[in-house]
Design an enzyme around this catalytic site. Sequence first.
Site, PDB file in Angstrom:
ATOM      1  N   GLY A  22     -10.753  29.771  77.802  1.00 45.26           N
ATOM      2  CA  GLY A  22      -9.609  29.223  78.348  1.00 45.26           C
ATOM      3  C   GLY A  22      -9.241  30.238  78.379  1.00 45.26           C
ATOM      4  O   GLY A  22      -9.509  31.579  78.308  1.00 45.26           O
ATOM      5  N   ARG A  93     -16.860  28.884  80.369  1.00 47.03           N
ATOM      6  CA  ARG A  93     -17.046  28.205  79.006  1.00 47.03           C
ATOM      7  C   ARG A  93     -18.511  28.603  78.908  1.00 47.03           C
ATOM      8  O   ARG A  93     -18.827  27.374  77.769  1.00 47.03           O
ATOM      9  CB  ARG A  93     -16.233  26.776  78.831  1.00 47.03           C
ATOM     10  CG  ARG A  93     -14.457  26.764  78.731  1.00 47.03           C
ATOM     11  CD  ARG A  93     -14.005  25.778  78.592  1.00 47.03           C
ATOM     12  NE  ARG A  93     -12.623  25.630  78.531  1.00 47.03           N
ATOM     13  CZ  ARG A  93     -11.884  26.370  78.354  1.00 47.03           C
ATOM     14  NH1 ARG A  93     -12.166  26.434  76.949  1.00 47.03           N
ATOM     15  NH2 ARG A  93     -10.030  25.287  78.166  1.00 47.03           N
ATOM     16  N   GLY A 127     -16.501  29.403  71.154  1.00 47.63           N
ATOM     17  CA  GLY A 127     -17.484  29.539  71.980  1.00 47.63           C
ATOM     18  C   GLY A 127     -18.171  30.585  72.037  1.00 47.63           C
ATOM     19  O   GLY A 127     -18.779  31.167  71.984  1.00 47.63           O
ATOM     20  N   ASP A 150      -4.282  28.593  71.394  1.00 48.58           N
ATOM     21  CA  ASP A 150      -3.838  27.522  70.119  1.00 48.58           C
ATOM     22  C   ASP A 150      -3.999  29.211  68.454  1.00 48.58           C
ATOM     23  O   ASP A 150      -3.681  28.434  67.267  1.00 48.58           O
ATOM     24  CB  ASP A 150      -4.960  26.821  69.702  1.00 48.58           C
ATOM     25  CG  ASP A 150      -5.600  25.939  71.242  1.00 48.58           C
ATOM     26  OD1 ASP A 150      -3.989  25.736  71.929  1.00 48.58           O
ATOM     27  OD2 ASP A 150      -6.937  25.973  71.058  1.00 48.58           O
ATOM     28  N   GLU A 246      -1.758  18.028  71.054  1.00 47.28           N
ATOM     29  CA  GLU A 246      -2.687  17.214  72.309  1.00 47.28           C
ATOM     30  C   GLU A 246      -4.358  16.760  70.760  1.00 47.28           C
ATOM     31  O   GLU A 246      -4.493  15.813  71.286  1.00 47.28           O
ATOM     32  CB  GLU A 246      -3.390  17.800  72.875  1.00 47.28           C
ATOM     33  CG  GLU A 246      -4.545  18.934  72.470  1.00 47.28           C
ATOM     34  CD  GLU A 246      -5.320  19.690  73.472  1.00 47.28           C
ATOM     35  OE1 GLU A 246      -5.390  18.711  74.324  1.00 47.28           O
ATOM     36  OE2 GLU A 246      -5.610  21.171  73.777  1.00 47.28           O
TER      37      GLU A 246
END
Length: 379
Positions: A22, A93, A127, A150, A246
């Site tokens: 992201g 990704r 990733g 995050d 989330e």
Amino acid sequence: MLCPLDDERGGEVKIGILTGGGDVPGLNPCIRSITLNADDLGWEVIGFKRGWQGVLAIDPNDPASVAANCGPLTRDGVRGIDRMGGTILHTSRLDPRTIADGDKTAQVLQTLQRLGVDAMVTLGGDGTLRFSAHLSRQGFPVVSIPKTMDNDVFGTDYCIGFSTAVSRSVEAINALRTTVGSHERIGIVELFGRRSGETALLAGFLAQVDRTVIAEVPANLDVLLPLLARDKEESGSGYAMCVISEGARIAGDGNGDDSMRSLPGSEREEISVSRRLGRAIKQRLGMGTVIQELAYLMRAGEPDAMDRMVGLAFGALAVQLVARNEHARMVALKDGNYCHVPIGTLEEGQKVVDVSGLYDPATYRAKLMRVEGMPMFLY
């Protein structure tokens, strides 16, 4: 200091850069920093588009393919990009090991070698960095840079994008108070954070919301809902605010599994945890809600001062490591100090909120004020 590879290439060194996962604010300052620091050493910099997907899309024998998926990064070309959000290199990704027709690691290595790339500097989250570590184990020189709003990459206290995401969230939460208060409802703000609730924890604390539900602690509605009802009644303004990750789970709710939490966009709207919480509030308390999923707005726009600073510093440190021939490293921040750790460190654990030290699960509130002797990010 010149890279030892200079001896093999007659003084010419070419490093590659890519961004994966992201987008977050702070990537462009980092790209600019890498480019400028490499240019100071007389090196060539090539930027690969769309992460590892761009590398796999290249046919070294086809100049058009090469031009479409990578290009030179120059001092003039990166002028001013540090003020921009996102990534000028675009992103994906893709993990080359997970292609339907087989592991494409060998193809990645062949492409980089055919293009004359001496070392890669990769910017990404879990990733992207895992494949970077894998590529390093194949013997290719790689230095990786952690980024994710995050802030959940194991091995570093800080990832590029985290500060801006928290700042954006606090601004949005406080702005939403006017609507929630006007209608005397319970506001529910859902923030990104599937496995780690750190973004919600800090944003909720800094916005001084009534309750914060993090990914690490299942929400017991028999406890949480009466607390929110009391908050609303005692607020003096007839409303209450709740922040939720989330990735948070509602105790006893079968919808809160990992497969559902990872669904993108419209596919997850009807099962998002904020909507399930809102439905429970209406059914059990008979109270109205305002539900806001901040989602991509958390990472949209230009970086704040912290992410500009860390992006610039991480980029400079990455080039310095390559110049010293110290590959297979991930740049990091530990206890407030810039440093670097083995590139595979992120695979050795999972970074989550220290619930016992930073959170009170009985009241769904952060407890962050025992700060003496603690590093900036309270680890």
